[in-house]
Design a protein around this motif. Structure first.
Motif, PDB file in Angstrom:
ATOM      1  N   GLY A 211       0.702  -1.123   0.024  1.00 59.31           N
ATOM      2  CA  GLY A 211      -0.031  -0.019   0.069  1.00 59.31           C
ATOM      3  C   GLY A 211       0.706   1.295  -0.059  1.00 59.31           C
ATOM      4  O   GLY A 211       2.134   1.085   0.160  1.00 59.31           O
ATOM      5  N   GLY A 212       0.101   2.224  -0.007  1.00 56.52           N
ATOM      6  CA  GLY A 212       0.860   3.671  -0.005  1.00 56.52           C
ATOM      7  C   GLY A 212       1.932   3.870   1.033  1.00 56.52           C
ATOM      8  O   GLY A 212       2.734   4.719   1.073  1.00 56.52           O
ATOM      9  N   CYS A 213       1.237   3.572   2.178  1.00 53.65           N
ATOM     10  CA  CYS A 213       2.053   3.781   3.550  1.00 53.65           C
ATOM     11  C   CYS A 213       3.055   3.156   3.603  1.00 53.65           C
ATOM     12  O   CYS A 213       3.928   3.399   4.497  1.00 53.65           O
ATOM     13  CB  CYS A 213       1.056   3.592   4.810  1.00 53.65           C
ATOM     14  SG  CYS A 213      -0.091   4.830   4.819  1.00 53.65           S
ATOM     15  N   ALA A 214       3.443   1.982   2.882  1.00 56.75           N
ATOM     16  CA  ALA A 214       4.591   0.904   2.965  1.00 56.75           C
ATOM     17  C   ALA A 214       5.556   1.705   2.269  1.00 56.75           C
ATOM     18  O   ALA A 214       6.798   1.327   2.542  1.00 56.75           O
ATOM     19  CB  ALA A 214       4.185  -0.125   2.132  1.00 56.75           C
ATOM     20  N   GLN A 215       5.587   3.070   1.579  1.00 57.93           N
ATOM     21  CA  GLN A 215       6.490   3.779   1.205  1.00 57.93           C
ATOM     22  C   GLN A 215       7.304   4.372   2.435  1.00 57.93           C
ATOM     23  O   GLN A 215       8.453   4.884   2.366  1.00 57.93           O
ATOM     24  CB  GLN A 215       6.297   4.870   0.346  1.00 57.93           C
ATOM     25  CG  GLN A 215       5.397   4.348  -1.010  1.00 57.93           C
ATOM     26  CD  GLN A 215       5.140   5.398  -2.022  1.00 57.93           C
ATOM     27  OE1 GLN A 215       5.746   5.897  -2.497  1.00 57.93           O
ATOM     28  NE2 GLN A 215       3.747   5.865  -1.633  1.00 57.93           N
ATOM     29  N   ASN A 216       6.919   4.341   3.646  1.00 60.78           N
ATOM     30  CA  ASN A 216       7.300   4.926   4.779  1.00 60.78           C
ATOM     31  C   ASN A 216       7.974   3.931   5.496  1.00 60.78           C
ATOM     32  O   ASN A 216       7.726   2.945   6.161  1.00 60.78           O
ATOM     33  CB  ASN A 216       6.347   5.565   5.534  1.00 60.78           C
ATOM     34  CG  ASN A 216       7.052   6.480   6.683  1.00 60.78           C
ATOM     35  OD1 ASN A 216       7.853   6.087   7.467  1.00 60.78           O
ATOM     36  ND2 ASN A 216       6.275   7.804   6.989  1.00 60.78           N
ATOM     37  N   GLY A 217       9.512   3.837   5.465  1.00 58.74           N
ATOM     38  CA  GLY A 217      10.206   2.937   6.073  1.00 58.74           C
ATOM     39  C   GLY A 217      10.174   2.607   7.529  1.00 58.74           C
ATOM     40  O   GLY A 217      10.257   1.777   8.080  1.00 58.74           O
ATOM     41  N   LEU A 218      10.193   4.214   8.048  1.00 57.06           N
ATOM     42  CA  LEU A 218      10.103   4.168   9.812  1.00 57.06           C
ATOM     43  C   LEU A 218       8.903   3.629  10.114  1.00 57.06           C
ATOM     44  O   LEU A 218       8.818   2.791  11.149  1.00 57.06           O
ATOM     45  CB  LEU A 218      10.048   5.696   9.893  1.00 57.06           C
ATOM     46  CG  LEU A 218       9.992   5.819  11.563  1.00 57.06           C
ATOM     47  CD1 LEU A 218      11.317   5.243  12.104  1.00 57.06           C
ATOM     48  CD2 LEU A 218      10.230   7.423  11.436  1.00 57.06           C
ATOM     49  N   LEU A 219       7.844   3.701   9.321  1.00 62.26           N
ATOM     50  CA  LEU A 219       6.287   3.291   9.796  1.00 62.26           C
ATOM     51  C   LEU A 219       6.546   1.623   9.751  1.00 62.26           C
ATOM     52  O   LEU A 219       6.308   0.916  10.825  1.00 62.26           O
ATOM     53  CB  LEU A 219       5.349   3.614   8.861  1.00 62.26           C
ATOM     54  CG  LEU A 219       3.943   2.968   9.270  1.00 62.26           C
ATOM     55  CD1 LEU A 219       3.640   3.216  10.525  1.00 62.26           C
ATOM     56  CD2 LEU A 219       2.933   3.392   8.281  1.00 62.26           C
ATOM     57  N   GLY A 220       7.264   1.220   8.840  1.00 62.38           N
ATOM     58  CA  GLY A 220       7.525  -0.283   8.732  1.00 62.38           C
ATOM     59  C   GLY A 220       8.496  -0.824  10.066  1.00 62.38           C
ATOM     60  O   GLY A 220       8.147  -1.946  10.550  1.00 62.38           O
ATOM     61  N   LYS A 221       9.314  -0.173  10.225  1.00 62.58           N
ATOM     62  CA  LYS A 221      10.312  -0.382  11.409  1.00 62.58           C
ATOM     63  C   LYS A 221       9.608  -0.218  12.901  1.00 62.58           C
ATOM     64  O   LYS A 221       9.598  -1.110  13.594  1.00 62.58           O
ATOM     65  CB  LYS A 221      11.479   0.607  11.634  1.00 62.58           C
ATOM     66  CG  LYS A 221      12.537   0.394  10.495  1.00 62.58           C
ATOM     67  CD  LYS A 221      13.721   1.462  10.779  1.00 62.58           C
ATOM     68  CE  LYS A 221      14.573   1.220   9.750  1.00 62.58           C
ATOM     69  NZ  LYS A 221      15.588   2.454   9.742  1.00 62.58           N
TER      70      LYS A 221
END
Length: 252
Positions: A211-221
């Protein structure tokens, strides 16, 4: 025959063409006319893939706007995101997709087929639209959320309801709290909401974040930290739904 998958999302429309040996990708804002956005995506990937004749083409549509576009086949978001995520990260047993206005968790069997899913499409909290709204009040961009230094002091955010969170953010700014700290607090709230959603149907294995929010690597961490599980963010994470639709259209 080439296969095109079109994922008509609330924020962006993604097009993926599979020609039997490789892919072409295209993304455009959905805007107020999802049908036109989808037609544009089809035209662009056709041009990039040098597909000139309609008889050489099969189009599969998915996403919230799939019923407003004339396609050869329409398939649910859950099925397409599962197929796309399994192709991008075959080792993952769970898919977390956070888009513009909804979030979903999908569990997969060893063959990549859906075994269960859970979807939150009743509230914008914890989605891309939530972060977009908060960015407006903070006077920053979504890209700024991904560029927060790791040593930034953390400011907890107590409200996930968009309306109440807006008031809380405005109040914190008035108190002189740094924007970066508020941004980190907002991301942490989204991560916690995602972790809670995941825990309701999945408790083991790697997670493929799409999804679009997956572009935020910090959120993934942050999600990885809260779930204590590996979070995989594929290079084409935002295209998972369209890619899955293209593969399904090709009979794969």
């Amino acid at each position: 025959m080439a296969s095109i998958g079109i994922d008509i999302g609330s924020t962006a429309t993604k097009g993926v063409l599979w020609n039997g040996s490789g892919f072409e990708f295209y993304l455009t804002p959905t805007g107020w006319t999802p049908g036109e956005s989808a037609a544009k995506a089809v035209a662009q990937v056709r041009r990039r893939g040098h597909i000139l004749k309609n008889e050489d083409l099969h189009v599969t549509a998915t996403g919230y706007g799939r019923n407003v576009f004339q396609a050869d086949k329409r398939v649910t978001e859950i099925t397409c995101h599962a197929a796309g995520a399994h192709y991008l990260a075959p080792e993952a047993s769970t898919v977390l997709d956070i888009g513009g206005q909804d979030s979903k968790v999908i569990t997969l069997g060893p063959d990549g087929r859906v075994t269960d899913f859970l979807m939150n499409d009743k509230c914008a909290a914890g989605t891309g639209r939530f972060l977009q709204n908060m960015a407006v009040h903070l006077g920053c961009s979504l890209q700024d959320f991904a560029a927060i230094p790791e040593n930034t002091p953390f400011q907890p955010i107590n409200n996930m309801c968009t309306v109440f969170a807006e008031s809380e953010v405005i109040g914190l700014l008035a108190q002189g709290v740094a924007k970066e700290s508020i941004c980190l607090g907002l991301l942490d709230s989204v991560a916690q909401r995602a972790a809670n959603l995941i825990s309701r149907i999945s408790d083991y294995g790697d997670i493929c974040f799409t999804g679009g929010c997956a572009q935020n690597g910090l959120l993934g961490k942050l999600i990885e930290k809260k779930t204590k599980r590996r979070v995989i963010i594929p290079e084409r994470a935002q295209y998972a739904g369209a890619l899955g639709a293209a593969l399904i259209g090709a009979g794969m």
